[in-house]
Design a protein around this motif. Structure first.
Motif, short mmCIF file in Angstrom:
data_model
loop_
_atom_site.label_atom_id
_atom_site.label_comp_id
_atom_site.label_asym_id
_atom_site.label_seq_id
_atom_site.Cartn_x
_atom_site.Cartn_y
_atom_site.Cartn_z
N ARG A 38 12.34 15.68 -31.78
CA ARG A 38 12.37 14.51 -30.89
C ARG A 38 12.58 14.89 -29.43
O ARG A 38 11.87 14.37 -28.55
N PRO A 39 13.50 15.81 -29.10
CA PRO A 39 13.62 16.23 -27.70
C PRO A 39 12.36 16.94 -27.20
O PRO A 39 12.01 16.83 -26.02
N PHE A 40 11.68 17.67 -28.09
CA PHE A 40 10.44 18.34 -27.72
C PHE A 40 9.38 17.33 -27.28
O PHE A 40 8.72 17.50 -26.25
N ILE A 41 9.22 16.26 -28.04
CA ILE A 41 8.25 15.22 -27.68
C ILE A 41 8.63 14.58 -26.35
O ILE A 41 7.78 14.35 -25.49
N ALA A 42 9.91 14.31 -26.16
CA ALA A 42 10.36 13.61 -24.96
C ALA A 42 10.19 14.43 -23.69
O ALA A 42 10.12 13.86 -22.59
N LYS A 43 10.11 15.74 -23.78
CA LYS A 43 9.97 16.56 -22.58
C LYS A 43 8.51 16.78 -22.18
O LYS A 43 8.23 17.37 -21.14
N GLN A 44 7.57 16.27 -23.00
CA GLN A 44 6.16 16.52 -22.72
C GLN A 44 5.62 15.58 -21.65
O GLN A 44 6.02 14.42 -21.55
N PHE A 45 4.67 16.10 -20.86
CA PHE A 45 3.95 15.31 -19.87
C PHE A 45 2.50 15.08 -20.29
O PHE A 45 1.71 14.52 -19.53
#
Length: 307
Positions: A38-45
């Motif tokens: 979930r943090p990985f998805i949230a850091k994507q642009f």
């Protein structure tokens, strides 16, 4: 695990002799986004999205935003925060995202070669953004990703210039010839839409004629989601980024899988598999946001490209 695959995927796994590997690898499949992703998805642009239009044509799209515009709190749905004023309606994606429609999602971080795949269906699309219900999610291997770092991203400026065509020529042809990164959309009537990545050294895509592309199919995770979908429904979509000029070439058409082909130059890395893509229509667009990329290096797994 046999119920985890539809017949098209099973056929591809069997032809490749990789059924047992597929059964082992499917253990990572979940019906939610695991907490660690979930943090990985949230850091994507950047997010890659696969959708189908009202005529059944399949499209691959790439959307950009500030980190956090893609996120999930519970792991059961993905929120895509792209407001109406920031959407480029030259991209078929936004018309395709009707409630209940299938949507494939790929969250890929080019700089670290990490990626995570999520498939689901549209719960809502309103002026603020979209919410996608998740029915399967799993990580993907890092092979064949060329590392790039996004140095700068500006504010969206719409409408972005766009051109259309049915055969490749000029700028669209040049983008295909120099491509080292492609995002592929496919679909199965029961399993839904799927977004995936293909990469290789520049020139790995061959132009067979002005409307037919040929891809070598390298070793992957043995699940054969994309080729399995093409076995059942050949309709597919491609999105090829032009990182230097800030453009996206989107193509929709039909794919044909080729098995046990002659490969004297080892273009396929030993699989002897290819797939061809017959173009029905293409759209060449500027990205809504100005983007400045830094190329870092090619994947060490890329097979050599024959001259």
């Amino acid at each position: 695990m046999s119920d985890s695959f539809h017949p098209g995927e099973r056929e591809a796994q069997e032809r490749a002799g990789e059924t047992a590997i597929a059964d082992r690898n499917i253990a990572v499949l979940s019906d939610t986004v695991i907490a660690g992703a979930r943090p990985f998805i949230a850091k994507q642009f950047m997010g890659v999205l696969a959708s189908a239009d009202a005529d059944g044509k399949v499209w691959s799209s790439v959307v950009f935003g500030k980190p956090g515009f893609l996120h999930t709190e519970s792991g059961r749905s993905i929120l895509i925060d792209v407001a109406e004023a920031e959407r480029d309606h030259a991209d078929p994606l936004w018309a395709n995202m009707t409630p209940g429609a299938d949507l494939g999602m790929l969250f890929i971080e080019l700089g670290s070669r990490r990626r995570y795949r999520v498939n689901g269906s549209v719960l809502r699309l309103d002026q603020h953004g979209a919410e996608i219900a998740i029915y399967e999610a799993y990580p993907n291997c890092p092979k064949y990703i060329q590392r790039r770092h996004l140095r700068r991203s500006g504010e969206p400026a719409l409408p972005a210039p766009a051109t259309h065509g049915t055969v490749l020529h000029g700028e669209a042809e040049a983008i295909v010839r120099q491509a080292d990164t492609v995002f592929v959309a496919s679909r199965h009537v029961d399993s839904g839409a799927d977004a995936s990545h293909r990469g290789g050294n520049a020139g790995f895509i061959k132009l067979m004629d002005d409307s037919t592309l040929r891809f070598p199919d390298y070793d992957g995770n043995s699940l054969f989601n994309t080729l399995g979908n093409f076995n059942v429904d050949p309709r597919g979509g491609l999105c090829i980024p032009d990182f230097e000029r800030g453009q996206l070439l989107q193509l929709t058409g039909a794919a044909r899988v080729l098995w046990n082909q002659d490969d004297p130059h080892n273009e396929t890395g030993g699989t002897r598999r290819y797939w061809e893509f017959k173009i029905d229509r293409w759209i060449l667009r500027n990205t809504p946001q100005p983007l400045e990329w830094e190329y870092l290096d090619a994947s060490p797994f890329n097979p050599a490209v024959a001259s």
